[in-house]
Write a protein that holds these residues in place. Structure first.
Motif, PDB file in Angstrom:
ATOM      1  N   GLY A 278       0.915  -1.037   0.069  1.00  0.00           N
ATOM      2  CA  GLY A 278       0.107  -0.053   0.043  1.00  0.00           C
ATOM      3  C   GLY A 278       1.018   1.191  -0.040  1.00  0.00           C
ATOM      4  N   CYS A 279       0.246   2.408   0.180  1.00  0.00           N
ATOM      5  CA  CYS A 279       1.005   3.642   0.110  1.00  0.00           C
ATOM      6  C   CYS A 279       1.812   3.743   1.701  1.00  0.00           C
ATOM      7  CB  CYS A 279      -0.144   4.839   0.234  1.00  0.00           C
ATOM      8  SG  CYS A 279      -0.914   4.761  -1.235  1.00  0.00           S
ATOM      9  N   GLY A 280       1.405   2.982   2.670  1.00  0.00           N
ATOM     10  CA  GLY A 280       2.305   3.074   3.835  1.00  0.00           C
ATOM     11  C   GLY A 280       2.727   4.524   4.542  1.00  0.00           C
ATOM     12  N   ALA A 281       3.866   4.625   4.941  1.00  0.00           N
ATOM     13  CA  ALA A 281       4.072   5.762   5.516  1.00  0.00           C
ATOM     14  C   ALA A 281       4.314   7.020   4.529  1.00  0.00           C
ATOM     15  CB  ALA A 281       5.338   5.449   6.120  1.00  0.00           C
ATOM     16  N   CYS A 282       4.217   6.839   3.344  1.00  0.00           N
ATOM     17  CA  CYS A 282       4.575   7.899   2.271  1.00  0.00           C
ATOM     18  C   CYS A 282       3.719   9.194   2.852  1.00  0.00           C
ATOM     19  CB  CYS A 282       4.070   7.506   0.878  1.00  0.00           C
ATOM     20  SG  CYS A 282       4.283   8.911  -0.334  1.00  0.00           S
ATOM     21  N   PHE A 283       2.434   9.139   3.119  1.00  0.00           N
ATOM     22  CA  PHE A 283       1.659  10.144   3.660  1.00  0.00           C
ATOM     23  C   PHE A 283       0.983   9.890   4.887  1.00  0.00           C
ATOM     24  CE2 PHE A 283      -1.398   7.908   0.887  1.00  0.00           C
ATOM     25  CZ  PHE A 283      -2.421   7.994   1.661  1.00  0.00           C
ATOM     26  N   GLY A 284       1.630   9.338   5.622  1.00  0.00           N
ATOM     27  CA  GLY A 284       1.174   8.907   6.968  1.00  0.00           C
ATOM     28  C   GLY A 284       0.058   8.035   6.979  1.00  0.00           C
ATOM     29  N   ALA A 285      -0.115   7.061   5.876  1.00  0.00           N
ATOM     30  CA  ALA A 285      -1.405   6.332   5.761  1.00  0.00           C
ATOM     31  C   ALA A 285      -1.313   5.039   6.932  1.00  0.00           C
ATOM     32  CB  ALA A 285      -1.710   6.163   4.049  1.00  0.00           C
ATOM     33  N   LEU A 286      -0.067   4.533   6.863  1.00  0.00           N
ATOM     34  CA  LEU A 286      -0.139   3.343   7.648  1.00  0.00           C
ATOM     35  C   LEU A 286       1.542   3.417   8.222  1.00  0.00           C
ATOM     36  CD1 LEU A 286      -0.963   0.599   8.499  1.00  0.00           C
ATOM     37  CD2 LEU A 286       0.097  -0.392   6.625  1.00  0.00           C
ATOM     38  N   GLY A 287       1.549   3.668   9.716  1.00  0.00           N
ATOM     39  CA  GLY A 287       2.709   3.505  10.474  1.00  0.00           C
ATOM     40  C   GLY A 287       3.717   4.406   9.999  1.00  0.00           C
ATOM     41  N   GLY A 288       4.750   4.647  10.825  1.00  0.00           N
ATOM     42  CA  GLY A 288       5.909   5.502  10.276  1.00  0.00           C
ATOM     43  C   GLY A 288       5.751   6.799  10.437  1.00  0.00           C
ATOM     44  N   LEU A 289       4.819   7.369  11.266  1.00  0.00           N
ATOM     45  CA  LEU A 289       4.476   8.870  11.459  1.00  0.00           C
ATOM     46  C   LEU A 289       5.698   9.522  12.311  1.00  0.00           C
ATOM     47  CD1 LEU A 289       0.742   9.034  12.554  1.00  0.00           C
ATOM     48  CD2 LEU A 289       1.621   9.984  10.505  1.00  0.00           C
ATOM     49  N   LEU A 290       6.166  10.557  11.716  1.00  0.00           N
ATOM     50  CA  LEU A 290       7.378  11.188  12.379  1.00  0.00           C
ATOM     51  C   LEU A 290       6.810  12.176  13.350  1.00  0.00           C
ATOM     52  CD1 LEU A 290       9.196  12.109   9.036  1.00  0.00           C
ATOM     53  CD2 LEU A 290       9.608  10.116  10.421  1.00  0.00           C
ATOM     54  N   GLY A 291       7.788  12.123  14.336  1.00  0.00           N
ATOM     55  CA  GLY A 291       7.408  13.061  15.653  1.00  0.00           C
ATOM     56  C   GLY A 291       8.285  14.107  15.197  1.00  0.00           C
ATOM     57  N   PRO A 292       7.939  15.225  16.233  1.00  0.00           N
ATOM     58  CA  PRO A 292       8.581  16.432  16.154  1.00  0.00           C
ATOM     59  C   PRO A 292      10.044  16.232  16.237  1.00  0.00           C
ATOM     60  CG  PRO A 292       6.759  16.707  17.701  1.00  0.00           C
ATOM     61  CD  PRO A 292       6.934  15.255  17.379  1.00  0.00           C
ATOM     62  N   GLY A 293      11.005  17.091  15.219  1.00  0.00           N
ATOM     63  CA  GLY A 293      12.326  16.936  15.162  1.00  0.00           C
ATOM     64  C   GLY A 293      13.043  15.701  14.625  1.00  0.00           C
ATOM     65  N   GLU A 294      11.826  14.587  14.163  1.00  0.00           N
ATOM     66  CA  GLU A 294      12.547  13.576  13.667  1.00  0.00           C
ATOM     67  C   GLU A 294      13.147  13.973  12.125  1.00  0.00           C
ATOM     68  OE1 GLU A 294      11.346   9.455  15.962  1.00  0.00           O
ATOM     69  OE2 GLU A 294      10.028  10.090  14.540  1.00  0.00           O
ATOM     70  N   LYS A 295      13.823  12.985  11.701  1.00  0.00           N
ATOM     71  CA  LYS A 295      14.258  12.946  10.069  1.00  0.00           C
ATOM     72  C   LYS A 295      14.138  11.798   9.687  1.00  0.00           C
ATOM     73  CE  LYS A 295      17.418  16.970  11.044  1.00  0.00           C
ATOM     74  NZ  LYS A 295      18.900  17.157  10.894  1.00  0.00           N
ATOM     75  N   CYS A 296      13.542  11.668   8.208  1.00  0.00           N
ATOM     76  CA  CYS A 296      13.268  10.380   7.499  1.00  0.00           C
ATOM     77  C   CYS A 296      13.955  10.590   6.342  1.00  0.00           C
ATOM     78  CB  CYS A 296      11.874  10.327   7.612  1.00  0.00           C
ATOM     79  SG  CYS A 296      11.511   8.822   6.516  1.00  0.00           S
ATOM     80  N   ILE A 297      14.605   9.497   5.825  1.00  0.00           N
ATOM     81  CA  ILE A 297      15.023   9.303   4.361  1.00  0.00           C
ATOM     82  C   ILE A 297      14.079   8.471   3.665  1.00  0.00           C
ATOM     83  CG2 ILE A 297      16.667   7.398   5.097  1.00  0.00           C
ATOM     84  CD1 ILE A 297      17.335  10.070   1.990  1.00  0.00           C
ATOM     85  N   SER A 298      13.516   8.892   2.839  1.00  0.00           N
ATOM     86  CA  SER A 298      12.301   8.105   2.140  1.00  0.00           C
ATOM     87  C   SER A 298      12.529   8.225   0.624  1.00  0.00           C
ATOM     88  CB  SER A 298      11.098   9.044   2.104  1.00  0.00           C
ATOM     89  OG  SER A 298       9.959   8.664   1.530  1.00  0.00           O
TER      90      SER A 298
END
Lengths: 338, 47
Positions: A278-298
């Protein structure tokens, strides 16, 4: 609600939650063929340009006008061409090419224009890699985004459908508003930095940025070859302790293929979390929501502020190879050394 | 008919007016496929 709508309307082609992302599932099911005119209720519908289809996203009003009438209005777009030449360096991918284009020519270079990607580089890359280009082209404003109309497309589509089709090639003297020449022979991996896709830096300028999350998936880069590339880097390695790596296959087919080939096992053993397709964390659809100050390589296609969770988080976009190498080291890392 | 790009050729083959056009013109065109989705459910009308 959608299931009731499908039953009431007698719609035959319905792909429920188990199947994956629309832009992977439709080609797999043989719905996207050369010469077709396609609209979709999703902006990245440009992806089907990789299959030589004129394909674009529309809003709900236009979508359901088309649904009722079987036709739609179009303003005929100007066409532009990106002629891409040179052999891609090791672990540099089509994602790096399209991010480089965004950085060099801005996210507005193709606003309401039809892109044709041409040149030896395009001819030599896989259909999956071409899909990445046509998909991300929407971020440049493209109305349509065609890959190379060649035998590779014919072979791929014939594996998926028995319906007839014919490649559509441009006339030799067709007129283009602009032609851009790009040599990728010495291309570095590229990164779209927060918070716009055209805030691009070569990886040498971003390497070392610590990350909390690595996301491998999306309609841009959640295909089998993307997972395979990551697995090669992560083979018999362990993801950095401070990083959660989330892998979301683009479709059930990709998911199963990765499971059968042992790629899933490699990724799991390295410490990655593999989710349902599925779309997953791409737009926060499923898991992987980022918290304040977090950094993600996507490996996805958008890094807008707040897209993956907190507005105080940062999303960096790169290739699957860059995502895997970065997950391993806990910081944005050049994958060419792996 | 004038020389055409890929987009122009596909739009010409689907145009309902039957007349030639140039970039910037508005045309009505027959659709081959419509995709809609809500969340992760996908509806496809393959005409």
């Amino acid at each position: 609600m959608i299931r009731n709508f499908v039953k009431k309307q007698g719609i035959k082609n319905f792909y429920d939650i188990r199947e994956g992302i629309c832009h992977q599932v439709l080609p797999e099911k043989g719905h996207t063929r050369p010469g077709m005119l396609i609209i979709g209720g999703d902006s990245h519908t440009t992806t089907y340009g990789a299959f030589n289809a004129a394909s674009c996203g529309v809003g709900n009003t236009d979508l359901f006008y088309g649904y009722v009438k079987g036709e739609l209005w179009f303003r005929v777009p100007e066409s532009i061409k990106f002629n891409i030449t040179g052999k891609l360096p090791y672990n540099v991918t089509s994602k790096d090419v399209i991010i480089k284009i965004a950085g060099d020519y801005t996210a507005e270079v193709a606003t309401y224009k039809s892109i044709e990607f041409t040149g030896e580089t395009m001819e030599n890359i896989s259909i999956a890699s071409r899909m990445t280009m046509s998909n991300f082209a929407l971020e440049l404003g493209a109305k349509f985004a065609f890959g190379v109309p060649d035998q590779r497309v014919v072979d791929w589509v014939k594996m998926r459908t028995n319906k007839p089709f014919e490649l559509v090639k441009p006339d030799p003297d067709a007129i283009y508003a602009e032609t851009y020449e790009i040599d990728v022979s010495n291309l570095e991996p590229q990164i779209s930095c927060p918070h716009t896709v055209d805030n691009v830096k070569p990886i040498s300028e971003v390497a070392g940025t610590k990350i909390n999350q690595a996301f491998l998936g999306s309609c841009t880069n959640g295909r089998y070859e993307d997972l395979e590339m990551a697995a090669k880097i992560l083979q018999e390695q362990t993801i950095h302790d401070d990083v959660r790596m989330i892998v979301t296959p683009a479709s059930k087919e990709v998911w199963l293929q990765a499971a059968k080939s042992g790629i899933s096992e490699t990724l799991i053993n390295a410490g990655a979390i593999i989710t349902n397709p599925g779309c997953g964390a791409c737009f926060g659809a499923l898991g992987g929501l980022l918290g304040p100050g977090e950094k993600c390589i996507s490996s996805a296609n958008r890094n807008f502020q707040g897209r993956m969770g907190s507005a105080a988080a940062e999303v960096y976009l790169g290739s699957p190879a860059t995502v895997a190498a970065s997950a391993l080291k806990g910081k944005i890392t050049d994958p060419r050394g792996f | 008919m004038s020389s055409k790009t890929i987009a122009e050729k596909i739009l010409a083959s689907h145009s309902l007016s039957g007349t030639d056009f140039k970039p910037g013109d508005i045309i009505n065109a027959k659709l081959d496929l419509i995709m809609s989705h809500i969340g992760t459910g996908k509806v496809v009308l393959d005409f």
